[in-house]
Scaffold this motif. Structure first.
Motif, short mmCIF file in Angstrom:
data_model
loop_
_atom_site.label_atom_id
_atom_site.label_comp_id
_atom_site.label_asym_id
_atom_site.label_seq_id
_atom_site.Cartn_x
_atom_site.Cartn_y
_atom_site.Cartn_z
N MET A 36 -4.47 -7.53 2.27
CA MET A 36 -3.83 -7.34 3.57
C MET A 36 -2.60 -8.22 3.70
SD MET A 36 -4.82 -5.12 5.88
CE MET A 36 -4.39 -5.87 7.44
N ALA A 37 -2.70 -9.46 3.23
CA ALA A 37 -1.55 -10.37 3.29
C ALA A 37 -0.39 -9.81 2.46
CB ALA A 37 -1.94 -11.75 2.79
N MET A 38 -0.70 -9.21 1.32
CA MET A 38 0.32 -8.60 0.47
C MET A 38 0.97 -7.42 1.18
SD MET A 38 -0.03 -7.17 -3.45
CE MET A 38 -1.34 -6.02 -3.04
N TYR A 39 0.16 -6.57 1.81
CA TYR A 39 0.71 -5.41 2.52
C TYR A 39 1.61 -5.85 3.67
CZ TYR A 39 -3.29 -3.16 0.17
OH TYR A 39 -4.22 -2.72 -0.74
N LYS A 40 1.18 -6.85 4.42
CA LYS A 40 1.96 -7.33 5.56
C LYS A 40 3.28 -7.95 5.09
CE LYS A 40 -0.78 -6.37 9.05
NZ LYS A 40 -1.37 -7.39 9.89
N GLN A 41 3.26 -8.63 3.95
CA GLN A 41 4.49 -9.22 3.40
C GLN A 41 5.49 -8.14 3.02
OE1 GLN A 41 3.75 -12.04 0.27
NE2 GLN A 41 5.92 -12.30 -0.23
N ILE A 42 4.98 -7.06 2.42
CA ILE A 42 5.85 -5.95 2.03
C ILE A 42 6.39 -5.24 3.28
CG2 ILE A 42 5.92 -3.71 0.85
CD1 ILE A 42 3.84 -4.86 -1.12
N GLU A 43 5.55 -5.10 4.29
CA GLU A 43 5.98 -4.49 5.55
C GLU A 43 7.14 -5.27 6.16
OE1 GLU A 43 3.70 -3.03 9.55
OE2 GLU A 43 3.50 -5.15 9.05
N TRP A 50 2.42 -1.40 7.17
CA TRP A 50 1.48 -1.90 6.15
C TRP A 50 0.41 -0.89 5.80
CZ3 TRP A 50 -3.73 -2.07 6.80
CH2 TRP A 50 -4.22 -1.98 8.11
N TYR A 51 0.01 -0.06 6.79
CA TYR A 51 -1.08 0.86 6.54
C TYR A 51 -0.67 1.97 5.58
CZ TYR A 51 1.22 2.60 10.83
OH TYR A 51 2.14 2.99 11.79
N TYR A 52 0.62 2.26 5.45
CA TYR A 52 1.06 3.21 4.42
C TYR A 52 1.00 2.58 3.04
CZ TYR A 52 2.57 7.01 7.45
OH TYR A 52 2.56 8.07 8.32
N ILE A 53 1.43 1.33 2.93
CA ILE A 53 1.35 0.64 1.64
C ILE A 53 -0.11 0.54 1.21
CG2 ILE A 53 1.88 -1.49 0.40
CD1 ILE A 53 4.34 0.07 1.32
N ALA A 54 -0.99 0.19 2.16
CA ALA A 54 -2.42 0.09 1.86
C ALA A 54 -2.99 1.45 1.46
CB ALA A 54 -3.16 -0.46 3.07
N ALA A 55 -2.55 2.51 2.13
CA ALA A 55 -3.07 3.84 1.86
C ALA A 55 -2.69 4.31 0.46
CB ALA A 55 -2.53 4.83 2.89
N ILE A 56 -1.46 4.03 0.05
CA ILE A 56 -1.02 4.38 -1.30
C ILE A 56 -1.82 3.59 -2.33
CG2 ILE A 56 0.92 4.23 -2.93
CD1 ILE A 56 2.75 4.70 -0.41
N ASP A 57 -1.95 2.29 -2.10
CA ASP A 57 -2.70 1.43 -3.01
C ASP A 57 -4.15 1.92 -3.14
OD1 ASP A 57 -2.94 -0.79 -4.73
OD2 ASP A 57 -3.67 -2.06 -3.10
N GLN A 58 -4.75 2.28 -2.01
CA GLN A 58 -6.13 2.77 -2.00
C GLN A 58 -6.26 4.07 -2.79
OE1 GLN A 58 -8.65 1.12 -0.53
NE2 GLN A 58 -10.22 2.61 -1.07
N TYR A 59 -5.32 4.98 -2.58
CA TYR A 59 -5.36 6.25 -3.31
C TYR A 59 -5.22 6.02 -4.81
CZ TYR A 59 -3.91 10.76 -5.18
OH TYR A 59 -3.82 11.90 -5.94
N GLU A 60 -4.29 5.17 -5.19
CA GLU A 60 -4.06 4.89 -6.61
C GLU A 60 -5.30 4.31 -7.27
OE1 GLU A 60 -1.33 5.36 -8.52
OE2 GLU A 60 0.03 6.15 -7.00
N HIS A 61 -5.94 3.37 -6.60
CA HIS A 61 -7.15 2.76 -7.17
C HIS A 61 -8.28 3.78 -7.26
CE1 HIS A 61 -6.25 -1.51 -7.76
NE2 HIS A 61 -5.45 -1.41 -6.70
N SER A 62 -8.40 4.65 -6.26
CA SER A 62 -9.48 5.65 -6.27
C SER A 62 -9.29 6.63 -7.42
CB SER A 62 -9.55 6.39 -4.94
OG SER A 62 -8.45 7.26 -4.76
N VAL A 63 -8.04 6.99 -7.71
CA VAL A 63 -7.77 7.89 -8.83
C VAL A 63 -8.06 7.19 -10.15
CG1 VAL A 63 -5.94 9.09 -10.08
CG2 VAL A 63 -6.10 9.32 -7.60
N ARG A 64 -7.61 5.96 -10.27
CA ARG A 64 -7.83 5.23 -11.52
C ARG A 64 -9.33 5.10 -11.82
NH1 ARG A 64 -5.02 2.85 -14.75
NH2 ARG A 64 -3.16 2.92 -13.45
#
Length: 329
Positions: A36-43, A50-64
């Motif tokens: 969350m701290a990483m997402y907020k820093q990027i935001e 931040w919730y878009y960055i988190a959503a992309i990260d979540q999707y990528e991990h779920s696919v992997r």
């Protein structure tokens, strides 16, 4: 080469042993706080919520987590599969980590953590690079949707990411792994593993779920936080609902007697929320009922970025049932 059955067994075993829902139902953890701290820093740097960055990260991990053919690394799937996206189309080094040279060849790779390297295998570098890419299109929902489509070139991927973002935005957290058993545990029900057994109606096919037998009208509950993707009639499943959770797992509820009032496609649901009731609908045109004893057909499917496939939900059901009974004590 592993067979499909062996791959499915390995995936199921990893889900039971290592998934957050199997280990705990707690609402927070230090790894989640760090991300969350990483997402907020990027935001703060790119004005991408931040919730878009988190959503992309979540999707990528779920696919992997569902693919054995991916490189053994942490970066974004699209970047790793198309090195020209990261390093640039004309870059002679497809694995370049030099930020200046990558920029010269118009690659998307960025040095996010300030170590002098643009490393596609570094989570922070990869997500900063993705944020920079998204920001070129704009920061509102419509522009971000367009950017995601141009990146993934797959409507389903875009829909899943947007759904994750919707959930993270509503709850203000990425810790949404709580689960619930699909019928009240104080009701009368029974079930066993029936995934993969033969089915005859409608042609030769296999059973892609677990049947939970219960009386007409017993409440059917959402097992997870998620987004309703589909609701309506299916000639096999009767009145049915499909819900996708943040781990990119599609939860399928079929043979319902009816739906909870006000449920709509695109709506957010929570664990334990009533979505319908047990029935015996299906095996015919809309309204067909009574061709088999009342029960809930519960199925689980994974999307791996290319196709969607079913896996046995029985072991997940046993874990959720046990956790809920423990909580009730």
């Amino acid at each position: 080469m592993l067979t499909a059955r062996v791959c499915t067994f390995i995936f199921l075993l990893s889900c039971i042993l290592f998934s957050p829902e199997a280990a705990t139902a707690s609402s927070s953890s230090s790894p989640d706080a760090a991300r969350m701290a990483m997402y907020k820093q990027i935001e703060a740097s790119y004005q991408i919520p931040w919730y878009y960055i988190a959503a992309i990260d979540q999707y990528e991990h779920s696919v992997r987590n569902t693919r054995s053919d991916l490189p053994d690394s942490k970066g974004l799937i699209g970047i790793l599969y198309s090195s020209e996206k990261w390093s640039g189309v004309m870059n002679p080094n497809p694995f370049d980590t030099n930020p200046a040279r990558i920029a010269f060849f118009e690659g998307m790779g960025k040095d996010g953590n300030g170590d002098g390297k643009a490393d596609a295998n570094n989570d922070f570098d990869a997500l900063v690079s993705m944020a920079d890419y998204l920001a070129r299109f704009g920061t509102n929902d419509d522009n971000l949707r367009i950017a995601l489509w141009k990146y993934y070139n797959r409507d389903k991927a875009v829909g899943i990411v947007m759904g994750n973002a919707k959930l993270f935005k509503k709850y203000g957290t990425i810790s949404l792994n709580k689960k619930a058993f699909p019928v009240p545990i104080n009701s009368t029900y029974s079930y066993r593993s029936t995934w993969g057994t033969a089915r005859g109606w409608g042609g030769r096919r296999t059973h892609e779920g677990t049947d939970i037998f219960a009386g007409y009208g017993v409440p059917v509950r959402s097992t997870s936080y998620g987004i309703i993707e589909i609701k309506g009639w299916n000639r096999y499943g009767g009145w049915r609902i499909g819900i996708r959770d943040i781990n990119n797992t599609y939860h399928y509820y079929a043979h319902l007697n009816g739906f909870a009032k006000g449920l709509e496609v695109g709506q957010i649901v929570e664990p334990g929320m009533v979505i319908g009731s047990v029935g015996s609908t299906g095996y015919g045109p809309p309204g067909t009922s009574g061709k088999f004893p009342p029960h809930l057909h519960f199925g689980m499917y994974k999307d791996n970025g290319r196709i969607e496939w079913s896996f046995d939900p029985y072991y997940h059901l046993k874990v959720w049932e046990r956790l809920e009974k423990r909580t009730k004590r």
